[in-house]
Motif scaffolding. Structure first.
Motif, PDB file in Angstrom:
ATOM      1  N   PHE A 119       0.831  -1.201   0.000  1.00  0.00           N
ATOM      2  CA  PHE A 119       0.000   0.000   0.000  1.00  0.00           C
ATOM      3  C   PHE A 119       0.866   1.252   0.000  1.00  0.00           C
ATOM      4  O   PHE A 119       1.891   1.310   0.675  1.00  0.00           O
ATOM      5  N   ALA A 120       0.423   2.259  -0.749  1.00  0.00           N
ATOM      6  CA  ALA A 120       1.103   3.553  -0.748  1.00  0.00           C
ATOM      7  C   ALA A 120       0.068   4.656  -0.911  1.00  0.00           C
ATOM      8  O   ALA A 120      -0.895   4.510  -1.676  1.00  0.00           O
TER       9      ALA A 120
ATOM     10  N   ASP B 107       3.935   4.384   5.725  1.00  0.00           N
ATOM     11  CA  ASP B 107       4.337   4.402   7.136  1.00  0.00           C
ATOM     12  C   ASP B 107       5.784   3.951   7.308  1.00  0.00           C
ATOM     13  O   ASP B 107       6.543   4.527   8.076  1.00  0.00           O
ATOM     14  N   ILE B 108       6.161   2.906   6.607  1.00  0.00           N
ATOM     15  CA  ILE B 108       7.484   2.312   6.777  1.00  0.00           C
ATOM     16  C   ILE B 108       8.591   3.217   6.238  1.00  0.00           C
ATOM     17  O   ILE B 108       9.630   3.381   6.853  1.00  0.00           O
TER      18      ILE B 108
ATOM     19  N   ASN C 167       8.624   6.670   5.455  1.00  0.00           N
ATOM     20  CA  ASN C 167       8.032   8.011   5.468  1.00  0.00           C
ATOM     21  C   ASN C 167       8.974   9.090   4.926  1.00  0.00           C
ATOM     22  O   ASN C 167       8.568  10.213   4.722  1.00  0.00           O
ATOM     23  N   GLU C 168      10.213   8.723   4.661  1.00  0.00           N
ATOM     24  CA  GLU C 168      11.157   9.648   4.015  1.00  0.00           C
ATOM     25  C   GLU C 168      11.169   9.452   2.500  1.00  0.00           C
ATOM     26  O   GLU C 168      11.970  10.063   1.801  1.00  0.00           O
ATOM     27  N   ASN C 169      10.303   8.556   2.003  1.00  0.00           N
ATOM     28  CA  ASN C 169      10.198   8.261   0.570  1.00  0.00           C
ATOM     29  C   ASN C 169      11.497   7.729  -0.033  1.00  0.00           C
ATOM     30  O   ASN C 169      11.802   7.967  -1.195  1.00  0.00           O
ATOM     31  N   LYS C 170      12.228   6.970   0.763  1.00  0.00           N
ATOM     32  CA  LYS C 170      13.479   6.390   0.275  1.00  0.00           C
ATOM     33  C   LYS C 170      13.597   4.957   0.783  1.00  0.00           C
ATOM     34  O   LYS C 170      13.465   4.695   1.975  1.00  0.00           O
TER      35      LYS C 170
ATOM     36  N   LYS D  19       6.545   4.025  -6.677  1.00  0.00           N
ATOM     37  CA  LYS D  19       7.479   4.043  -7.812  1.00  0.00           C
ATOM     38  C   LYS D  19       8.901   3.769  -7.320  1.00  0.00           C
ATOM     39  O   LYS D  19       9.654   3.028  -7.956  1.00  0.00           O
ATOM     40  N   GLU D  20       9.251   4.328  -6.167  1.00  0.00           N
ATOM     41  CA  GLU D  20      10.563   4.053  -5.553  1.00  0.00           C
ATOM     42  C   GLU D  20      10.700   2.561  -5.263  1.00  0.00           C
ATOM     43  O   GLU D  20      11.752   1.957  -5.503  1.00  0.00           O
ATOM     44  N   TRP D  21       9.641   1.948  -4.750  1.00  0.00           N
ATOM     45  CA  TRP D  21       9.648   0.511  -4.465  1.00  0.00           C
ATOM     46  C   TRP D  21       9.904  -0.267  -5.755  1.00  0.00           C
ATOM     47  O   TRP D  21      10.733  -1.182  -5.785  1.00  0.00           O
ATOM     48  N   GLN D  22       9.185   0.087  -6.814  1.00  0.00           N
ATOM     49  CA  GLN D  22       9.372  -0.599  -8.097  1.00  0.00           C
ATOM     50  C   GLN D  22      10.814  -0.438  -8.594  1.00  0.00           C
ATOM     51  O   GLN D  22      11.436  -1.404  -9.028  1.00  0.00           O
ATOM     52  N   ASP D  23      11.317   0.796  -8.527  1.00  0.00           N
ATOM     53  CA  ASP D  23      12.666   1.061  -9.035  1.00  0.00           C
ATOM     54  C   ASP D  23      13.734   0.306  -8.255  1.00  0.00           C
ATOM     55  O   ASP D  23      14.686  -0.203  -8.844  1.00  0.00           O
ATOM     56  N   THR D  24      13.595   0.205  -6.948  1.00  0.00           N
ATOM     57  CA  THR D  24      14.636  -0.450  -6.147  1.00  0.00           C
ATOM     58  C   THR D  24      14.443  -1.964  -6.060  1.00  0.00           C
ATOM     59  O   THR D  24      15.365  -2.727  -6.336  1.00  0.00           O
ATOM     60  N   VAL D  25      13.239  -2.402  -5.717  1.00  0.00           N
ATOM     61  CA  VAL D  25      13.009  -3.833  -5.473  1.00  0.00           C
ATOM     62  C   VAL D  25      12.973  -4.619  -6.785  1.00  0.00           C
ATOM     63  O   VAL D  25      13.653  -5.642  -6.921  1.00  0.00           O
ATOM     64  N   LEU D  26      12.195  -4.154  -7.739  1.00  0.00           N
ATOM     65  CA  LEU D  26      12.116  -4.891  -9.005  1.00  0.00           C
ATOM     66  C   LEU D  26      13.440  -4.853  -9.763  1.00  0.00           C
ATOM     67  O   LEU D  26      13.824  -5.841 -10.395  1.00  0.00           O
ATOM     68  N   SER D  27      14.157  -3.742  -9.678  1.00  0.00           N
ATOM     69  CA  SER D  27      15.473  -3.682 -10.324  1.00  0.00           C
ATOM     70  C   SER D  27      16.452  -4.653  -9.672  1.00  0.00           C
ATOM     71  O   SER D  27      17.240  -5.315 -10.357  1.00  0.00           O
TER      72      SER D  27
END
Length: 165
Positions: A7-8, A38-39, A41-44, A79-87
């Motif tokens: 969730f985001a 929540d986890i 919260n700094e968007n990073k 989008k950050e999750w996709q860029d880091t985790v999926l990459s």
């Protein structure tokens, strides 16, 4: 079936519709609600977090992205999750574990359905970069569920709950 709901929401504290949706499934035993807002919260999302994110994916049979549609896209943390985790998965030797699992998007809009129907692209076309990414990893893509408008009293919780069975 073990379901991971990722969730985001950029304005999570003010959410009405998404809050009601999440509240309605908080006691579902087969659902893990992973609230990126929540986890992180700094968007990073750091490299140290990627291993934990991948472990959550490994433990799940179905992965759901839930988010409000912002400017025809996801909130920035998703989008950050996709860029880091999926990459990270793409460049990993251990990325076949997603094959055969299911993926679904549940999204909400602030606008009425008629607004989106008047666009060149339907909701599935708008979200196709996300579903294509998961299809690339061998997941089965389920139909998108979209709740239009911003009135929490008009939400069909039965339709929402079907996604978790």
């Amino acid at each position: 079936m073990k379901i991971l709901l990722i969730f985001a929401h950029s304005h999570w504290k003010d959410s009405k519709v998404n809050s009601k949706l999440l509240q309605s499934i908080k006691d579902f035993d087969n659902v893990t609600i992973h609230n990126l807002s929540d986890i992180y919260n700094e968007n990073k999302i750091s490299k140290d977090n990627i291993k934990d994110e991948i472990e959550l994916l490994k433990k799940s049979d179905k992965i759901i992205f839930q988010f409000p549609l912002y400017w025809f896209s996801t909130p920035s943390i998703l989008k950050e999750w996709q860029d880091t985790v999926l990459s990270a998965l793409l460049h990993s030797d251990d990325n076949k574990f997603l094959e055969g699992k299911s993926f679904q998007i549940i999204t909400t809009t602030g606008g009425d359905k008629s607004h989106y129907d008047s666009l060149e692209f339907d909701i599935n076309s708008l979200l196709s970069p996300i579903t294509s990414s998961f299809k690339h990893f061998g997941l089965n893509i389920e139909d998108t569920l979209c709740f239009y408008g911003n009135k929490e009293d008009s939400i069909d919780l039965n339709e929402y709950h079907k996604c978790f069975k």
